[in-house]
Write a protein that holds these residues in place. Structure first.
Motif, PDB file in Angstrom:
ATOM      1  N   ARG A 163       0.813  -1.219   0.000  1.00 23.60           N
ATOM      2  CA  ARG A 163       0.000   0.000   0.000  1.00 23.60           C
ATOM      3  C   ARG A 163       0.851   1.276   0.000  1.00 23.60           C
ATOM      4  NH1 ARG A 163      -2.676   0.683   5.624  1.00 23.60           N
ATOM      5  NH2 ARG A 163      -0.519   1.197   6.005  1.00 23.60           N
ATOM      6  N   ASP A 164       1.863   1.290   0.858  1.00 24.89           N
ATOM      7  CA  ASP A 164       2.645   2.527   0.986  1.00 24.89           C
ATOM      8  C   ASP A 164       3.535   2.765  -0.233  1.00 24.89           C
ATOM      9  OD1 ASP A 164       1.449   2.926   3.408  1.00 24.89           O
ATOM     10  OD2 ASP A 164       2.979   1.795   4.501  1.00 24.89           O
ATOM     11  N   MET A 165       4.053   1.684  -0.783  1.00 31.26           N
ATOM     12  CA  MET A 165       4.877   1.846  -1.990  1.00 31.26           C
ATOM     13  C   MET A 165       4.010   2.299  -3.170  1.00 31.26           C
ATOM     14  SD  MET A 165       7.607  -1.239  -2.077  1.00 31.26           S
ATOM     15  CE  MET A 165       7.687  -2.347  -0.702  1.00 31.26           C
ATOM     16  N   VAL A 166       2.789   1.743  -3.249  1.00 29.49           N
ATOM     17  CA  VAL A 166       1.865   2.171  -4.306  1.00 29.49           C
ATOM     18  C   VAL A 166       1.597   3.667  -4.154  1.00 29.49           C
ATOM     19  CG1 VAL A 166      -0.538   2.011  -5.099  1.00 29.49           C
ATOM     20  CG2 VAL A 166       0.762  -0.075  -4.671  1.00 29.49           C
ATOM     21  N   ALA A 167       1.348   4.071  -2.918  1.00 23.87           N
ATOM     22  CA  ALA A 167       1.085   5.493  -2.656  1.00 23.87           C
ATOM     23  C   ALA A 167       2.281   6.331  -3.077  1.00 23.87           C
ATOM     24  CB  ALA A 167       0.781   5.692  -1.173  1.00 23.87           C
ATOM     25  N   GLN A 168       3.467   5.846  -2.751  1.00 24.12           N
ATOM     26  CA  GLN A 168       4.680   6.603  -3.090  1.00 24.12           C
ATOM     27  C   GLN A 168       4.790   6.803  -4.607  1.00 24.12           C
ATOM     28  OE1 GLN A 168       8.374   4.549  -2.242  1.00 24.12           O
ATOM     29  NE2 GLN A 168       9.502   6.093  -3.399  1.00 24.12           N
ATOM     30  N   VAL A 169       4.570   5.715  -5.341  1.00 22.19           N
ATOM     31  CA  VAL A 169       4.688   5.792  -6.810  1.00 22.19           C
ATOM     32  C   VAL A 169       3.661   6.759  -7.382  1.00 22.19           C
ATOM     33  CG1 VAL A 169       4.304   4.477  -8.933  1.00 22.19           C
ATOM     34  CG2 VAL A 169       5.671   3.490  -7.089  1.00 22.19           C
ATOM     35  N   LEU A 170       2.427   6.630  -6.933  1.00 24.02           N
ATOM     36  CA  LEU A 170       1.368   7.453  -7.523  1.00 24.02           C
ATOM     37  C   LEU A 170       1.485   8.913  -7.111  1.00 24.02           C
ATOM     38  CD1 LEU A 170      -1.649   4.968  -7.353  1.00 24.02           C
ATOM     39  CD2 LEU A 170      -0.264   5.582  -9.327  1.00 24.02           C
ATOM     40  N   ARG A 171       1.983   9.123  -5.915  1.00 18.70           N
ATOM     41  CA  ARG A 171       2.131  10.515  -5.471  1.00 18.70           C
ATOM     42  C   ARG A 171       3.292  11.211  -6.178  1.00 18.70           C
ATOM     43  NH1 ARG A 171       0.494   9.191   0.548  1.00 18.70           N
ATOM     44  NH2 ARG A 171      -1.613  10.039   0.498  1.00 18.70           N
ATOM     45  N   ALA A 172       4.223  10.402  -6.693  1.00 25.26           N
ATOM     46  CA  ALA A 172       5.391  10.999  -7.349  1.00 25.26           C
ATOM     47  C   ALA A 172       5.146  11.269  -8.834  1.00 25.26           C
ATOM     48  CB  ALA A 172       6.584  10.050  -7.195  1.00 25.26           C
ATOM     49  N   GLU A 173       3.922  11.014  -9.304  1.00 20.08           N
ATOM     50  CA  GLU A 173       3.656  11.130 -10.739  1.00 20.08           C
ATOM     51  C   GLU A 173       3.845  12.545 -11.268  1.00 20.08           C
ATOM     52  OE1 GLU A 173       0.424   7.751 -11.782  1.00 20.08           O
ATOM     53  OE2 GLU A 173      -0.340   9.718 -11.308  1.00 20.08           O
ATOM     54  N   GLY A 174       4.211  12.618 -12.537  1.00 26.64           N
ATOM     55  CA  GLY A 174       4.335  13.917 -13.200  1.00 26.64           C
ATOM     56  C   GLY A 174       2.996  14.359 -13.773  1.00 26.64           C
ATOM     57  N   ALA A 175       3.068  15.310 -14.711  1.00 30.71           N
ATOM     58  CA  ALA A 175       1.840  15.909 -15.252  1.00 30.71           C
ATOM     59  C   ALA A 175       1.091  14.971 -16.196  1.00 30.71           C
ATOM     60  CB  ALA A 175       2.189  17.191 -15.996  1.00 30.71           C
TER      61      ALA A 175
END
Ligand code: HEM
Length: 582
Positions: A163-175
């Motif tokens: 869950r937390d890694m998924v959150a990290q990836v999605l929160r780091a997304e660009g435009a």
């Protein structure tokens, strides 16, 4: 870490629940509807796109089998393949981002565990792995941990089931995040001179279309105006249920619930997209609609074929022509249908304008009049949205009804909430939905247990450090939402169906969103989410009214009137279902 509800144990094996399973003496047990658990064709097809193994992997990045091969495999002195080089990048690399709290540098992908490439090939291509992605996610998570690497033919994928890694990836997304390699979709469009739609477009092209569409349908209040249209479709659905019951052998059992909800979802979403009715719920469905359903069926039932269309390198097509041919044929059908409906609306608008009348309309009219998208872009988006908006909604509805049928006590509670907060015969609008939080919770819990897409994808646009590994830019990630949804750590006693876990009664009941994100997250999340929610919420609430109006003959979702959806049999799904709730 939020604390979650304690939950009951869910049955695992499919059972045949007898009509009398409802409390004796209640009229519930009399009327029975058989609920087919929906197949995962749509989810698999969509996920297949995510995991699609394309013939032309990112240049110089992935090798066929050797990228994930343990080093001991490699003959002494052998040159590393491009894929292996990608995996070797990272550890100790200068300028590589550092994992928070780690003193040493991040590890390279070469050090990441994962199934043997050959075993994975066998699992997916010989053992129908694409029909069991949800199971494989869980199996691989158990075996290799919450971050692992895999190979799907020529494509290399890093899977994340935390869950937390998924959150990290999605929160780091660009435009403009990239979901997956959409090469085969783009190739078809190029071949036919078609535009890409939101699903298949990337970069600036995607950003431009997303900006336009998100202003029209992304917020709940944008779609609230469609309540009236959706309610008309629901009225037709209810009429159809009466007809089917009158034609049933026992005069009351409605079967083929999947089929019924498919037609409802298609009619509902098309009403919004094309501003016109298709006639899916009529006795005699128009030929054009029948043709479309056939094309859609081809796309989904042949999902493996269409997936192989992307997986099979171009040079192999002359020898194995069928997958690509079928892929193109189903897209031809889908585009043709959309184009006819879009053109009809365009002519209609033109007539109004020629008569000097003001044109007021919904989504399509706005798109025409604003001229923010070209006609080809409108065709492409209507085609892709219809494709994305039918099975997703109908499977979710089928699962919701199935779960209610398996849990009459939940039906009772939902029924009571609707009657208490909205009254007995109320025809709801979007504004009523917040007054029945359990209906919303039912949808969330259904999507947690049966997420239409068991996973999602992203192609990293920057180097990222996740779980202590350096993941180079351009890596395909598979976000394993099914696995995280079934983690007890995220949802205590996660296998159990308990919609009330989504009712926030304070911090004790808070549920972390990233454990279950069935519509995705962020700027590239599902654009049709609010449409799907509206269609599902309104039909669940309205089901309550059916029995009230015709107490002697109508099927209803709820007890207290006359009847209930109940499970009489569980027909074998076309593909494996994620969990058998007995
Ligand atoms: C229960 C119903 C539905 C579910 C569970 C669902 C789920 C999803 C998911 C998981 C994604 C990927 C999001 C991401 O990558 O972060 C997606 C994308 C998308 N969905 Fe849905 N969807 C549903 C209904 C709909 C409907 C009704 C429509 C159209 C009216 C629709 C249109 C789309 C489109 C166009 C995209 C691509 C968006 C983009 O790339 O910008 N979906 N959906």
């Amino acid at each position: 870490m939020p604390r979650r509800n304690e939950l009951e144990e869910a049955p695992r094996a499919p059972v045949k629940a007898k009509p009398g399973a409802a409390p004796k003496g209640s009229s519930l047990h009399k009327k029975v509807a058989s609920v087919d658990p929906p197949t995962w064709a749509a989810s698999m097809a969509l996920l297949a796109r995510v995991l699609k193994a394309r013939g032309s992997p990112a240049p110089g990045r992935w090798g066929l089998l050797d990228a994930g091969a343990p080093r001991r495999w490699r003959p002494e002195g052998a040159r590393l393949s491009a894929g292996a080089r990608a995996e070797d990048k990272g550890a100790g690399r200068r300028g590589a981002p550092r994992a928070a709290g780690r003193t040493e540098g991040p590890r390279s992908l070469a050090a990441m565990p994962g199934p043997h490439p050959l075993a994975n090939l066998v699992e997916f291509f010989w053992k129908d792995g694409f029909g069991r992605i949800h199971e494989i996610q869980q199996k691989h998570t158990r075996e290799y941990g919450k971050i692992f690497k895999s190979h799907f033919g020529p494509q290399f994928v890093v899977s994340i089931a935390d869950r937390d890694m998924v959150a990290q990836v999605l929160r780091a997304e660009g435009a403009a995040p990239q979901r997956a390699n959409m090469g085969s979709w783009q190739e078809y469009r190029h071949l036919r001179g078609r535009a890409t739609g939101l699903i298949s477009a990337e970069g600036e092209q995607w950003l431009k279309m997303r900006r336009v569409l998100r202003q029209r349908i992304l917020k709940p209040r944008d779609v609230a105006i469609f309540s009236g249209e959706i309610n008309q479709v629901i009225a037709d659905l209810i009429k159809r249920i009466y007809i089917l019951r009158s034609q049933a052998e026992d005069g009351e059992t409605v079967t083929s619930i999947n089929d019924l909800f498919f037609k409802y979802s298609m009619e509902g979403v098309a009403t919004i997209l094309y501003e016109s009715r298709l006639g899916c719920l009529e006795n005699s469905v128009p030929q054009l609609t029948v043709d479309y359903i056939e094309a859609l069926g081809l796309m989904f039932s042949m999902f493996k074929t269409s997936m192989y269309a992307g997986a099979i390198p171009r040079w192999l097509r002359p020898f194995v022509p069928k997958p690509w041919r079928e892929f193109c044929r189903s897209w031809d059908g889908l585009f043709k249908f959309s184009q006819i409906h879009v053109d009809n609306k365009l002519r209609d608008i033109q007539c109004h304008m020629d008569r000097g009348e003001t044109v007021r309309g919904g989504l399509l009219s706005c798109l025409f009049l604003s001229q923010e998208l070209t006609l080809e872009e409108i065709y492409a988006n209507m085609t892709e949205m219809l494709l994305a908006g039918v099975d997703t909604t109908s499977f979710t509805l089928s699962w919701a009804v199935y779960l209610l049928a398996r849990h009459p006590e939940v039906q009772q509670t939902v029924y009571r909430e609707i009657v208490k907060n909205l009254g007995e015969r109320h025809v709801p609008t979007a504004a009523d939905v917040p007054k029945v939080p359990l209906v919303r919770a039912l949808l969330k819990e259904t999507l947690r247990l049966f997420p239409v897409l068991p996973g999602n994808g992203r192609v990293t646009q920057e180097d990222l450090v996740v779980g202590g590994y350096l993941i180079p830019k351009g890596t395909q990630l598979a976000l394993c939402h099914y696995a995280t949804s079934y983690e007890d750590e995220n949802f205590p006693r996660a296998k159990e169906f308990r919609p009330e876990r989504w009712l926030r009664k304070g911090s004790l009941d808070r549920v972390d969103n990233f454990g279950s994100i069935p519509f995705g997250f962020g700027v590239r999340s599902c654009i049709g989410r609010r449409i799907a929610e509206l269609e599902i919420h309104l039909v669940v609430i309205q089901s309550n009214n059916i029995g009230e109006k015709h107490p002697q003959e109508a099927p209803s979702l709820y007890p207290g009137s006359t009847a209930s959806w109940q499970v009489t049999s569980l027909p074998k799904p076309l593909l494996s279902s994620p969990v058998s709730h007995g």
